[in-house]
Write a protein that holds these residues in place. Sequence first.
Motif, PDB file in Angstrom:
ATOM      1  N   PRO A 117       0.825  -1.215   0.000  1.00 33.46           N
ATOM      2  CA  PRO A 117       0.000   0.000   0.000  1.00 33.46           C
ATOM      3  C   PRO A 117       0.857   1.261   0.000  1.00 33.46           C
ATOM      4  O   PRO A 117       2.040   1.227   0.327  1.00 33.46           O
ATOM      5  N   SER A 118       0.203   2.385  -0.345  1.00 31.55           N
ATOM      6  CA  SER A 118       0.903   3.677  -0.340  1.00 31.55           C
ATOM      7  C   SER A 118       1.437   3.991   1.049  1.00 31.55           C
ATOM      8  O   SER A 118       2.521   4.533   1.198  1.00 31.55           O
ATOM      9  N   SER A 119       0.631   3.691   2.076  1.00 32.06           N
ATOM     10  CA  SER A 119       1.077   4.002   3.450  1.00 32.06           C
ATOM     11  C   SER A 119       0.479   2.991   4.419  1.00 32.06           C
ATOM     12  O   SER A 119      -0.721   2.768   4.402  1.00 32.06           O
ATOM     13  N   THR A 145      -6.980  -6.141   0.943  1.00 28.73           N
ATOM     14  CA  THR A 145      -5.929  -5.883   1.944  1.00 28.73           C
ATOM     15  C   THR A 145      -6.320  -6.504   3.280  1.00 28.73           C
ATOM     16  O   THR A 145      -5.517  -7.177   3.934  1.00 28.73           O
ATOM     17  N   VAL A 157      -4.030   1.888   7.290  1.00 28.81           N
ATOM     18  CA  VAL A 157      -3.581   1.837   5.894  1.00 28.81           C
ATOM     19  C   VAL A 157      -4.285   2.950   5.129  1.00 28.81           C
ATOM     20  O   VAL A 157      -5.501   3.112   5.242  1.00 28.81           O
ATOM     21  N   ASP A 210      -4.375   4.083   1.143  1.00 28.17           N
ATOM     22  CA  ASP A 210      -3.872   3.443  -0.069  1.00 28.17           C
ATOM     23  C   ASP A 210      -4.615   3.946  -1.300  1.00 28.17           C
ATOM     24  O   ASP A 210      -5.798   4.271  -1.246  1.00 28.17           O
ATOM     25  N   SER A 231       1.544  -0.121  -6.676  1.00 30.78           N
ATOM     26  CA  SER A 231       2.344   0.495  -5.607  1.00 30.78           C
ATOM     27  C   SER A 231       3.222   1.630  -6.114  1.00 30.78           C
ATOM     28  O   SER A 231       3.642   1.635  -7.275  1.00 30.78           O
TER      29      SER A 231
END
Length: 495
Positions: free
Chosen positions: A13-15, A108, A134, A136, A458
């Motif tokens: 994920p992005s974060s 996720t 998360v 994302d 990603s």
Amino acid sequence: SPQVAAPRLVPEPSSVRTVPGVTFTLTRATRIVAGPGSGTAGPYLAGILRRSTGYRLPLVAGGGASRNVISLSLSGREKGEAYRLDVTRTAVRLEAGTAEGLFRGVQTLRQLLPPSVEAATVQRGPWTVPGVRVEDSPRFAWRGTMLDVARHFFTVRQVERYIDLAALYKINTLHLHLSDDQGWRIAINGWPRLATYGGSTEVGGGKSGYYTQADYTQIVRYAAARYITVMPEIDGPSHTNAALASYARLNCDDKAPPLYTGTDVGFSSWCIAKPVTYQLLDDVLGQLARLTPGPYLHVGGDEAHSTTAADYATYIGRIGPIVTGHGKKMVGWNEIGAGRLPAGSVAQYWNTATGSESGTQTAREAVAQGAKVVMSPANRAYLDMKYDENTRLGQDWAGLIEVRDAYDWDPATLVDGVTEKDVLGVEAPLWSETLVTDDDIDYMAFPRLPAIAEIGWSPQAARTWSDFRVRLAAQGPRWSALAVNYYRSPQVPWP
Ligand SMILES: CC1=[NH+][C@H]2[C@@H](O1)O[C@H](CO)[C@@H](O)[C@@H]2O
């Protein structure tokens, strides 16, 4: 408290922020709260969890206690496929701007639960989810895979099974290669022999098969319930022997060639000069357009070795208006850049050439016309390539593709002049000259499809092979629980 290991998620994920010391435990009293507009994510998640936990997990529309719940709700903050997932001691909260975003977030959440959650029968718990936050969203809008149902025919059930596996990794596009020299796989009203005769064999002369329009609609609906858009491909002017064998008048000499069960390419061509060719294409693409909610029709265009350059340009110039005339945007293999492309067209890059090497110019020609590019370089993204010289299945004309080769590249820098703004995304084609069973599909697609899926989803800066291989290893037990016959690459530290 001990440093909590980051969860091993694919795509990354992005974060992701772990919340040490926090765990949510799913119990027999847990409820799933699926808010207004939450789409299929709630029922889809409930189906998976009920099957493996044996819990009732009632699905409620909202309200009631806010503890011991998994809540899925639309929020004004996120848009597109973005989602936010918060796991606390008392609840799992998934928020997104769209139902599609919630569905992506569910994938996720599945990976935060133990691998046994994927089992088809009731397993022992405990069903714990580590505390995380998360946030994302995807890098690229187009994250696809192609299934070649022409060389070997795959049933609706086999396609649906592949859709479910692709959905695990946030894939959102399924490209169906419906016609080729060896088979025509979609029934077309007014041209019955295309499917009944053109679909009566396959590579090696094995079982025949084709989709009725009801079958195709079933696949489209199954994919849509997983927020996957189907894009049909009718290849041409080459890769057309099955159609040419079905109707003699489609051939320039009015002679139908025999059906073909080999694996050569480039020997066939529509008769570019004959009006009947465009009548056929208008009927075929018109019917497919009406059966396809997605915005794209793929017209192939690859390996036209038996069509002159002038005829090829004529063909592309003629088929573009047919596609747009039926309200769709045209996609084609990157050779289409040699012809006049309607606005909104997409070139699918499949060459092995990189930088400014010969072969990359077709992608730049397409971009110069305002087209976008989907990257499917054959020496990186082709799932039919052998892993190594010992791989029984697959081919090796583009080279051997081990997992790292499939993962370690950037679609936005591979070809000079084709940059992030020109790239819609990535797609992993699974050509089926050598594939027959679900096990064959699994072996070639796993673990490389998740690698391509991560490239599509990603942030490039977050992607390193050393980190990915560890996260990928954690997928192994999940594939075992799903009865996926994956290749145990020696490059991956499987548990
Ligand atoms: C776009 C394209 N045309 C060819 C090429 O890819 O290689 C595939 C096998 O790897 C083959 O099946 C296909 O017909």
